[in-house]
Design a protein around this motif. Structure first.
Motif: not given
Length: 880
Positions: A410-439
């Motif tokens: 909310a504070r930094y634009s994509p030109g100021e901040l880039a995120l790489y997210l990796l979740d090794f546990k069984e789940g989809v914690s970070f899937a909400r940040f990518a396009p999906g069938p519902r959103d």
């Protein structure tokens, strides 16, 4: 109607048009500049009063029967007044008493107007009731005159609305009621239990007035300090809580006003002139205050009133809420205050304006608040450069990460901040940040999100390799510009694309598990990124709920020492220093933030908001997504449980040229998807060189068929080619039939037709691919011809893409135990154990490989030093 009347009609119409224009302009300003709360409230309040004055003039003109033709204009104006009223008095500020409930404001919300009743306006046959609103907190003092019972009801209602639209503790009352000794407003007495209410004795008024004057002097000197003109302006310019509570002094005086001394009157007028800017407000009944811009006058009479804001329009007063209802609300408010302020909401982490911060020197964002309600910022920069998060299952680790990501983005634009997210546990914690069938929206800052990767350590290595390459690129650029850190590089190269990178790896200990080459490479990459990443704006956030993950780091002092920012959730172990026991005593939904490597004495306890609510996240993400730059692309989503499908560009219907970046013009057979950041295809070049054949090894029929189908279809999409399909396994007949239907030039052979197959394999200059399904079933009678085809075919543009169900069967077909296997230049292993691949592998004893579904080991002798893991494409299943 005479000329004088016509002129009056024209004047009134012009005034109505101007009022409509003012209202529309204010509505547009309110929509486009919601974060500028103070300016918006002022504009709306002025427009509301202006529109009411115009309505009064229209009413007077209508009474003279000269405005019949302005009915449409008046109707439009009343609608604008209603809209302005809804904007300036939302929720508890303007709701009728029978529907009234308190409204908790957000952290950037500012007080508006408060309702005292309704204004009736008749336009033709229509009669409209509009909310009658008056300014109060941060706007005006209130001077209530006229009928005492009505005045007392107005005061009770305004005080309840003021308390119901602010946080507990933000308003403090002092009531001077010499005649009834506080009984007039007795319903507010429960506030005294929390220190929010003081009843002033008949002889204590002078002390109260003197104290208020001293308070105003202190605020001007120490709080505003010449930088701001008012507390309202200071609060609007900051993201923290209000620095001083509002102080409301209610004076219930005799109508004559003779109960004040000259000294008291002088102090009262000083407060009138200077109090509003310092959050001090008077509510005076029975004594007329001298005119002043900060004084709102309300005159009551038999259930009606007039006031400065509504002008000549008469107000029908709302009846005051029952005393027991006031007392119940005040008891609840006192209990909430004694329990401490509620934790920040996820929305409270959002700044007044999105994307206004620069990441040149670092990233600063709150993840929650302290017990006094102030937001607690967390820094990632040159110091501290990296963060370590720990907490057992259920302690709120994912919630913390959500809160931090939301606050940063909310504070930094994509030109100021880039995120790489990796979740090794069984789940989809970070899937909400990518396009999906519902959103279809995504978080614009996210470049990559990996979910369900607990079985794909290779993808974690791929991410670290990608970050290492980015680090190398930045280091080279810094060297060219003679810069030593990111801030200097961005100053020297202002047109470059150098955002700060934050890589979040949840359950990172999976990467370090085991004693194998992957774990060794992971440690080496992490150590290099942690050591050199700080100067190039690459920050690591490692999280674990298992103490074993932290133990994996403690033996590597060079790595763990770089993670000076430690965030420990309740019952976390080994995140903080051994003598720092803060994590053992904090309650749930709290965290200990320590920016000094966990040493005792550097702790800050933070209360975490509920950041896991999907609706709250969706609201923020859609706002950020709507602001995304045109060049912003959706993030790469790697889902370890999803099977990629063969892209359309690799099917004959696409007829697209080969797009491989490899050097050379040889056709490339696509075999599956590589486990890397770019989701590139695993490609096998089939040139006119010895050994350019492929062996698919294993017993999983569906995956073997998919590998061969992907290879054939991708080769057919690159230009003219011929295919001969030999299906020797009944289980593969359905898949080969589907493949035949899609290939433009293909012949099909059963086991009884193998003689015909070998007889037709004459080179004609066109690439010819022999697809053999279960070639080991051909038997010894065809081994000599098969060996000759494998040895001599590639130079004549004849290539074998065959499936053998085990390595020993392949070895038998090629000449037995002592035979050379050079004619198989590439292989894909499915459910084959690593040691079984020893005859084909450059590694003694075979590669370290534990088969798992929809994963294969690919090795090309001309390209690889060691085999790589790929994901076979889904090609000919029932739903593709």
């Amino acid at each position: 109607m005479g000329s004088r009347s016509n002129a009056l009609v024209a004047v009134v119409r012009q005034e109505l048009a101007e009022a409509r224009g003012t209202a529309r302009a204010v509505l547009a300003a309110a929509e486009s500049a919601r974060s500028e709360a103070q300016r918006r409230k002022k504009l709306i309040r002025e427009a509301y009063a202006t529109c009411l004055a115009q309505l009064a003039e229209a009413r007077d003109a209508a009474r003279q029967d000269i405005l019949r033709r302005t009915h449409a204009e008046a109707t439009t104006l009343t609608r604008n007044v209603a809209s302005l009223a809804a904007l300036s008095a939302p929720g508890a500020a303007g709701t009728a008493w029978r529907y009234w409930t308190p409204t908790e404001p957000d952290r950037v919300g500012r007080p508006g107007l408060l309702r005292i009743g309704t204004v009736a306006y008749a336009a033709g046959e229509d009669r409209t009731k509009l909310p009658a609103l008056v300014p109060f907190l941060d706007h005006a003092h209130l001077n209530v005159l006229g009928s005492r019972p009505d005045a007392d009801e107005v005061i009770s209602g305004l005080l309840l609305r003021a308390l119901g639209t602010t946080r507990p503790g933000d308003v403090r009352l002092s009531i001077y009621d010499p005649e009834h000794l506080g009984g007039t407003l007795a319903g507010f007495a429960p506030l005294g239990n929390a220190g929010l209410l003081q009843f002033v004795s008949p002889g204590g008024l002078s002390a109260v007035l003197d104290d208020l004057v001293e308070h105003i002097c202190r605020v001007n000197e120490s709080v505003l300090a010449g930088e701001y003109s008012s507390l309202a302006e200071l609060t609007a310019a900051t993201t923290g809580p209000r620095p001083e509570p509002w102080r409301i002094v209610v004076l219930l005086l005799d109508p004559g006003g003779g109960d004040l001394t000259d000294a008291q009157s002088a102090q009262l007028m000083r407060i009138v002139r200077t109090g509003v800017a310092c959050g001090v407000h008077l509510v005076v009944r029975g004594r007329e205050l001298a005119p002043h811009p900060t004084v709102e006058r309300i005159v009551t009479h038999d259930g009606t009133a007039t006031c400065d804001t509504t002008g000549r329009l008469e107000v029908s007063l709302d009846a005051a809420p029952p005393a027991d209802r006031i007392a119940g609300f005040c008891r609840t408010t006192a209990e909430r205050l004694r329990a401490g302020p509620p934790p920040a909401r996820f929305a409270d982490l959002e700044p007044a304006k999105l994307w206004t911060e620069s990441s040149v020197t670092g990233l600063t964002a709150p993840i929650g608040d302290s017990t006094d309600g102030s937001l607690v910022p967390v820094l990632l920069g040159d110091d501290p450069p990296h963060a370590l998060i720990g907490g057992p299952s259920g302690s709120g680790k994912t919630n913390l990460i959500y809160a931090w990501i939301g606050s940063l983005t909310a504070r930094y634009s994509p030109g100021e901040l880039a995120l790489y997210l990796l979740d090794f546990k069984e789940g989809v914690s970070f899937a909400r940040f990518a396009p999906g069938p519902r959103d279809a929206s995504w978080l614009p800052h996210v470049r990559l999100a990996g979910v369900n990767v607990n079985g794909d350590r290779e993808f974690g290595i791929a991410l670290l390799r990608h970050l290492a390459e980015e680090l190398r690129t930045r280091a080279q650029a810094a060297k060219r510009f003679e810069a030593t850190k990111l801030a200097e590089l961005r100053a020297e190269d202002p047109d470059g694309d150098w955002p700060r990178i934050v890589a979040v790896i949840d359950e990172f200990q999976v990467l370090l598990a085991g004693r194998d080459a992957l774990a060794d490479e992971a440690v080496a990459l992490l150590e290099d990124l942690a050591r050199r990443g700080r100067s190039q704006g690459i920050h690591l956030v490692l999280a674990s709920q298992d103490v074993s993950g932290i133990e994996a780091l403690w033996g590597r002092s060079g790595l763990i020492s770089q993670f000076t920012l430690r965030i420990a959730l309740p019952k976390a172990r080994r995140i903080l220093a051994e003598n720092n026991l803060a994590a053992a005593v904090i309650p749930r939904f709290h965290a200990v933030v320590n920016a000094d490597s966990g040493v005792a004495g550097a702790n800050t306890v933070v209360r975490l908001p509920d950041a896991g609510d999907r609706s709250a996240w969706r609201a923020l993400q859609r706002k950020l997504w709507g602001k995304r730059p045109a060049s912003c692309e959706p993030p790469r989503l790697f889902d370890g449980d999803a099977v990629p499908r063969l892209p359309a560009m690799y099917r004959p219907a696409g007829r697209v040229p080969d797009r491989s970046s490899d050097v050379g013009s040889s056709p490339g057979a696509v075999l599956g998807e590589r486990i890397d950041v770019a989701a590139r295809p695993a490609r096998l070049r089939l040139g006119r060189m010895p050994g350019r054949n492929l062996a698919v090894l294993g017993t999983r029929t569906d995956e073997a068929c998919d590998v061969l189908a992907a290879a054939a279809l991708s080769l057919a999409a690159q230009g003219p080619a011929r295919f001969s399909i030999a299906c020797l396994d009944p289980g593969a007949e359905r898949a080969t039939a589907r493949l035949m239907a899609e290939l433009p030039r293909a012949d099909w052979y059963a086991r009884a037709d193998l003689d015909d197959l070998f007889a037709t394999l004459a080179p004609d200059g066109i690439p010819h691919y022999v697809l053999g399904y279960a070639l080991d079933a051909a038997g010894p009678a065809y081994r000599d011809r098969l060996r000759a085809l494998l040895a001599d075919g590639p130079e004549q543009r004849l290539h074998v893409l065959g499936w053998w169900r085990s390595v020993p069967r392949l070895r038998d077909d090629l000449g037995g135990v002592g035979a050379r296997l050079d004619t198989i230049g590439a292989w894909v292993a499915l459910d084959v154990q690593g040691p079984e691949l020893s005859p084909l592998s450059p590694q003694p004893g075979g590669p370290t490989w534990y088969p798992r579904r929809r994963r294969a080991l690919f090795f090309d002798r001309s390209v690889h030093r060691t085999p790589e893991v790929i994901i076979p494409y889904e090609v000919n299943s029932d739903h593709t």
